[in-house]
Design a protein around this motif. Structure first.
Motif: not given
Length: 129
Positions: A114-124, A55-64, A68-70
């Motif tokens: 995966x959470x750390x990776x997605x968060x890092x990409x969001x910040x980048x 579901x989180x992947x399907x939201x196509x928004x890194x924050x979401x 959902x990963x959490x």
């Protein structure tokens, strides 16, 4: 690593599915009187891990996605707790319990990474944007 074009390509989702299938298998042997107790709780929480990743992947928004990963992490901890209880009251053999908990631990580490990776990409992206 190949291209990720779907949540089904994520190793973390694939392992979550494997854990859910194993959880369904192990609960087949639980007593009938546990159908609405531990059986239901184990099955529901195990399925919730993979479902929240998808579901989180399907939201196509890194924050979401991170949110959902959490939630998936929480469901995984819930599953571990139900499995431990089932083991302590003698409903699941210790060898099977140990293997399932090992898989849960691995899945938890993968979720954290995966959470750390997605968060890092969001910040980048924010820094570049």
């Amino acid at each position: 690593m190949g291209k990720i074009s779907s949540y089904r390509d994520l190793k973390v989702w694939q392992l979550a599915i494997d854990i859910s299938v194993a959880s369904y298998e192990v609960t087949k042997n639980l007593p009938r009187e546990e159908m609405y107790g531990l059986t239901s709780q184990i099955r529901r929480s195990s399925a919730s891990v993979a479902a929240n990743i998808a579901e989180g992947y399907g939201r196509e928004n890194k924050g979401s996605f991170v949110q959902f990963l959490r939630i998936a992490q929480g469901s995984l901890k819930e599953l571990e707790t139900h499995l431990i209880i089932a083991g302590r009251v003698g409903l699941i053999h210790s060898t099977i319990l140990s293997e399932l908990l090992k898989q849960c631990d691995e899945n938890g580490k993968m979720l954290g990474a995966l959470i750390r990776t997605v968060q890092r990409k969001k910040v980048d992206e924010q820094v570049r944007g």
